[in-house]
Design an enzyme around this catalytic site. Structure first.
Site, PDB file in Angstrom:
ATOM      1  N   HIS A  39      -2.373  -2.467  -9.398  1.00  0.00           N
ATOM      2  CA  HIS A  39      -3.313  -1.947  -8.952  1.00  0.00           C
ATOM      3  C   HIS A  39      -4.767  -2.916  -8.575  1.00  0.00           C
ATOM      4  CE1 HIS A  39      -6.325   0.862  -6.780  1.00  0.00           C
ATOM      5  NE2 HIS A  39      -5.138   1.828  -6.782  1.00  0.00           N
ATOM      6  N   HIS A  41       0.671  -0.924   0.589  1.00  0.00           N
ATOM      7  CA  HIS A  41      -0.027  -0.173   0.668  1.00  0.00           C
ATOM      8  C   HIS A  41       1.204   1.254   0.186  1.00  0.00           C
ATOM      9  CE1 HIS A  41      -3.707   2.533   0.712  1.00  0.00           C
ATOM     10  NE2 HIS A  41      -3.969   2.020   1.691  1.00  0.00           N
ATOM     11  N   ASP A  60       2.458   5.685  -6.386  1.00  0.00           N
ATOM     12  CA  ASP A  60       3.298   5.526  -5.973  1.00  0.00           C
ATOM     13  C   ASP A  60       4.225   5.642  -6.751  1.00  0.00           C
ATOM     14  OD1 ASP A  60       2.247   6.151  -3.286  1.00  0.00           O
ATOM     15  OD2 ASP A  60       2.528   3.394  -3.455  1.00  0.00           O
TER      16      ASP A  60
HETATM   17  C1  LIG Z   1      -1.356   4.043  -3.182  1.00  0.00           C
HETATM   18  C2  LIG Z   1      -1.074   2.605  -3.604  1.00  0.00           C
HETATM   19  O1  LIG Z   1      -1.280   2.303  -2.213  1.00  0.00           O
HETATM   20  S1  LIG Z   1      -0.722   2.291  -4.715  1.00  0.00           S
HETATM   21  C3  LIG Z   1      -0.354   0.240  -4.409  1.00  0.00           C
HETATM   22  C4  LIG Z   1       0.795   0.258  -3.818  1.00  0.00           C
HETATM   23  N1  LIG Z   1       1.306  -1.061  -4.034  1.00  0.00           N
HETATM   24  C5  LIG Z   1       2.681  -1.728  -4.516  1.00  0.00           C
HETATM   25  O2  LIG Z   1       2.943  -0.964  -5.239  1.00  0.00           O
HETATM   26  C6  LIG Z   1       2.812  -2.929  -4.760  1.00  0.00           C
HETATM   27  C7  LIG Z   1       3.025  -3.452  -6.036  1.00  0.00           C
HETATM   28  N2  LIG Z   1       1.813  -3.797  -6.601  1.00  0.00           N
HETATM   29  C8  LIG Z   1       1.384  -4.588  -5.988  1.00  0.00           C
HETATM   30  O3  LIG Z   1       1.344  -6.030  -4.534  1.00  0.00           O
HETATM   31  C9  LIG Z   1      -0.533  -5.426  -6.615  1.00  0.00           C
HETATM   32  O4  LIG Z   1      -0.896  -4.633  -7.857  1.00  0.00           O
HETATM   33  C10 LIG Z   1      -1.428  -4.701  -5.860  1.00  0.00           C
HETATM   34  C11 LIG Z   1      -1.255  -5.100  -4.372  1.00  0.00           C
HETATM   35  C12 LIG Z   1      -1.364  -3.447  -6.053  1.00  0.00           C
HETATM   36  C13 LIG Z   1      -2.983  -5.221  -6.200  1.00  0.00           C
HETATM   37  O5  LIG Z   1      -3.022  -7.183  -5.927  1.00  0.00           O
HETATM   38  P1  LIG Z   1      -3.916  -7.344  -6.902  1.00  0.00           P
HETATM   39  O6  LIG Z   1      -4.902  -6.583  -6.997  1.00  0.00           O
HETATM   40  O7  LIG Z   1      -3.973  -8.780  -6.014  1.00  0.00           O
HETATM   41  O8  LIG Z   1      -3.555  -7.485  -8.172  1.00  0.00           O
HETATM   42  P2  LIG Z   1      -4.016  -7.958  -9.666  1.00  0.00           P
HETATM   43  O9  LIG Z   1      -5.521  -9.040  -9.163  1.00  0.00           O
HETATM   44  O10 LIG Z   1      -4.239  -7.430 -10.707  1.00  0.00           O
HETATM   45  O11 LIG Z   1      -2.227  -8.855  -9.455  1.00  0.00           O
HETATM   46  C14 LIG Z   1      -2.795  -9.586 -11.214  1.00  0.00           C
HETATM   47  C15 LIG Z   1      -1.042 -10.056 -11.110  1.00  0.00           C
HETATM   48  O12 LIG Z   1      -0.013  -9.296 -12.073  1.00  0.00           O
HETATM   49  C16 LIG Z   1       0.959  -9.803 -11.214  1.00  0.00           C
HETATM   50  N3  LIG Z   1       1.055  -8.216 -10.193  1.00  0.00           N
HETATM   51  C17 LIG Z   1       0.661  -7.331  -9.683  1.00  0.00           C
HETATM   52  N4  LIG Z   1       1.205  -7.004  -9.616  1.00  0.00           N
HETATM   53  C18 LIG Z   1       2.499  -6.850  -9.401  1.00  0.00           C
HETATM   54  C19 LIG Z   1       3.827  -6.518  -9.064  1.00  0.00           C
HETATM   55  N5  LIG Z   1       3.705  -4.867  -8.643  1.00  0.00           N
HETATM   56  N6  LIG Z   1       4.779  -6.337  -9.946  1.00  0.00           N
HETATM   57  C20 LIG Z   1       4.741  -7.931 -10.869  1.00  0.00           C
HETATM   58  N7  LIG Z   1       3.728  -8.410 -10.547  1.00  0.00           N
HETATM   59  C21 LIG Z   1       2.954  -7.750 -10.032  1.00  0.00           C
HETATM   60  C22 LIG Z   1       0.092 -10.399  -9.653  1.00  0.00           C
HETATM   61  O13 LIG Z   1       1.574 -11.436  -9.173  1.00  0.00           O
HETATM   62  C23 LIG Z   1      -0.771 -11.130 -10.330  1.00  0.00           C
HETATM   63  O14 LIG Z   1      -0.012 -12.130 -10.883  1.00  0.00           O
HETATM   64  P3  LIG Z   1      -0.694 -14.193 -11.046  1.00  0.00           P
HETATM   65  O15 LIG Z   1      -2.301 -13.875 -11.075  1.00  0.00           O
HETATM   66  O16 LIG Z   1       0.322 -15.086 -11.443  1.00  0.00           O
HETATM   67  O17 LIG Z   1      -0.962 -14.053  -9.348  1.00  0.00           O
HETATM   68  O1  LIG Z   2      -6.898   2.308  -3.409  1.00  0.00           O
HETATM   69  C1  LIG Z   2      -5.904   1.205  -3.936  1.00  0.00           C
HETATM   70  O2  LIG Z   2      -6.723   0.056  -3.352  1.00  0.00           O
HETATM   71  C2  LIG Z   2      -4.467   2.060  -2.915  1.00  0.00           C
HETATM   72  C3  LIG Z   2      -4.553   3.113  -3.762  1.00  0.00           C
HETATM   73  O3  LIG Z   2      -3.914   3.196  -4.846  1.00  0.00           O
HETATM   74  C4  LIG Z   2      -4.734   4.079  -2.732  1.00  0.00           C
HETATM   75  O4  LIG Z   2      -4.792   3.450  -2.118  1.00  0.00           O
HETATM   76  O5  LIG Z   2      -4.637   5.569  -3.069  1.00  0.00           O
END
Ligand SMILES: CC(=O)SCCNC(=O)CCNC(=O)[C@H](O)C(C)(C)COP(=O)(O)OP(=O)(O)OC[C@H]1O[C@@H](n2cnc3c(N)ncnc32)[C@H](O)[C@@H]1OP(=O)(O)O
Ligand SMILES: O=C([O-])CC(=O)C(=O)O
Length: 377
Positions: free
Chosen positions: A262, A223, A313
């Site tokens: 996301h 997050h 981010d």
């Molecule tokens: C402001 C914020 O909070 S924005 C979010 C900030 N977080 C990050 O940047 C952390 C990196 N990103 C992630 O871990 C994820 O994309 C999350 C937590 C944001 C969302 O998670 P989910 O909703 O579960 O992602 P989603 O269902 O779209 O994932 C689909 C596939 O892509 C992969 N994937 C998603 N994000 C990433 C990533 N950043 N790097 C590599 N692989 C990824 C998942 O592992 C999944 O693979 P699988 O189907 O083989 O298991």
């Molecule tokens: O909506 C989310 O899951 C994460 C995010 O981008 C935020 O909190 O800004």
């Protein structure tokens, strides 16, 4: 128009967990609105304090209302002595998000919300003191100085943070970028930290408990902690070619690349294009020839290889770095902003409350007979 992301599976994904009039996320696949205003318009035209007012009071302020609101926030920047004393006890190597969590909690001990009728004043106090809490601790722990948080020049929250951190008034450009950044991070519907705040609010708990819990949820790298993790990633590379090779290796090893993907957006996060532009401007200002091109290459590689896009981010990492902000302070900036969204949600939850208490599918053993302790293996 892009379609909204198909949502299914674990993590409550795709399930409606309540109602909100505050924000829409990814309604057309990419968009973000706060109370109906497009975040792109807000980032181009508004001050963060105007956006906080919009979220918390339900409408954009007129000039007199904005002036009064900013003056009120400015008058609330002093830290109580007992809070300063606590901050001075926290070790230098503590994580600044832990400092924020403790700072917020201590404020709640000293200025407890006795009644929900006090909520707006408590919220304004948090908005006004969060930049002071983190910079007071940081400057004391790292430089041994006790900064005066009450008498700074800047009248914006973003400017105040930079002024307290660096001990001088920031340039107009830097204050503007902070302002944009705080607007972009202010609100995002039922994300993990906001949901934490709402669950806490639904028990009729106090506002500092709601925000303290939300800070804990924001801390994780999936997050809010992703901006810090993204910085650690891009700093490993000296050239775009190195970045490409590095990312290809990480993808092959199935490692998560922080700052990408996301839970709701399908093909882009609207906040990215905005902060990316500002990062580019800052890169030019500081004469950067490494971090910005490395970041751009990461974006290209992730889209080409995985159709994964930068979230809010990723380009925040380089933008903050170019303004001389230490990496470990990146996520606390998110807190300074998102406290507006969290508390707007707390108000909304309180106004129409039922305790949030979902059910679980049981996956444990069927009935087991009681075993006296001597008979257990
Ligand atoms: C402001 C914020 O909070 S924005 C979010 C900030 N977080 C990050 O940047 C952390 C990196 N990103 C992630 O871990 C994820 O994309 C999350 C937590 C944001 C969302 O998670 P989910 O909703 O579960 O992602 P989603 O269902 O779209 O994932 C689909 C596939 O892509 C992969 N994937 C998603 N994000 C990433 C990533 N950043 N790097 C590599 N692989 C990824 C998942 O592992 C999944 O693979 P699988 O189907 O083989 O298991
Ligand atoms: O909506 C989310 O899951 C994460 C995010 O981008 C935020 O909190 O800004």
């Amino acid at each position: 128009m892009a379609e909204a992301k198909k949502l299914s599976g674990a993590g409550l994904r795709g399930q409606v967990a309540g109602e909100t009039a505050l924000c829409t996320v990814g309604k057309t696949g990419t968009g973000l609105t706060y109370r109906g205003y497009d975040v792109t318009d807000l980032a181009a035209n508004a001050q963060f304090e105007e956006v906080a007012y919009l979220l918390l009071r339900g409408k954009l302020p007129n000039q007199a209302e904005l002036d009064a609101y900013k003056a009120k926030l400015k008058s609330l920047r002093n830290l109580p002595d007992a809070l300063k004393l606590v901050l001075e006890q926290i070790p230098k190597d503590a994580h600044p998000m832990d400092v924020m969590r403790t700072g917020c909690s201590m404020l709640g001990n000293l200025e407890t919300e006795q009644d929900f009728s006090e909520q707006d004043d408590k919220i304004d106090r948090m908005l006004a003191t969060f930049p002071a809490i983190i910079t007071y601790w940081y400057r004391f722990a790292h430089e041994g100085v006790r900064i005066d948080t009450a008498n700074s020049e800047c009248d914006s929250i973003g400017g105040l943070f930079l002024e307290l951190l660096h001990g001088k008034k920031p340039s107009e450009l830097h204050e503007r970028v902070m302002n944009v950044s705080l607007i972009l991070y202010a609100e995002h519907e039922f994300n993990a930290s906001t949901f934490t705040a709402r669950v806490c609010a639904s028990t009729l708990s106090d506002i500092h408990s709601c925000v303290t819990g939300a800070i804990g949820s924001l801390r994780g790298p999936l997050h809010g902690g992703a901006n810090e993790a993204a910085m650690e990633l891009i700093q490993r590379f000296q050239t775009p070619e190195e970045a490409e090779a590095g990312l290809m290796g990480m993808l092959e090893r199935k490692e998560k690349i922080m700052g990408f993907g996301h839970a709701i957006y399908k093909e882009s996060d609207p906040r990215n294009a905005i902060i990316k532009q500002w990062s580019e401007k800052l890169a030019k200002e500081v004469g950067d020839t490494v971090l910005y091109p490395v970041s751009v290459r990461c974006e290209e590689v992730m889209w080409r290889e995985k159709k994964l896009f930068c979230n809010a981010d990723f380009f925040h990492a380089s933008a903050y770095h170019f303004m001389g902000i230490p990496t470990e302070l990146f996520t606390p900036i998110f807190v300074m902003s998102r406290v507006s969204g969290w508390t707007a949600h707390v108000k909304e939850q309180r106004a129409n409350n039922r305790i949030i208490r979902p059910s679980a599918d049981y996956t444990g053993p069927e009935h087991q007979d009681w075993l006296p302790i001597e008979e257990r293996s």
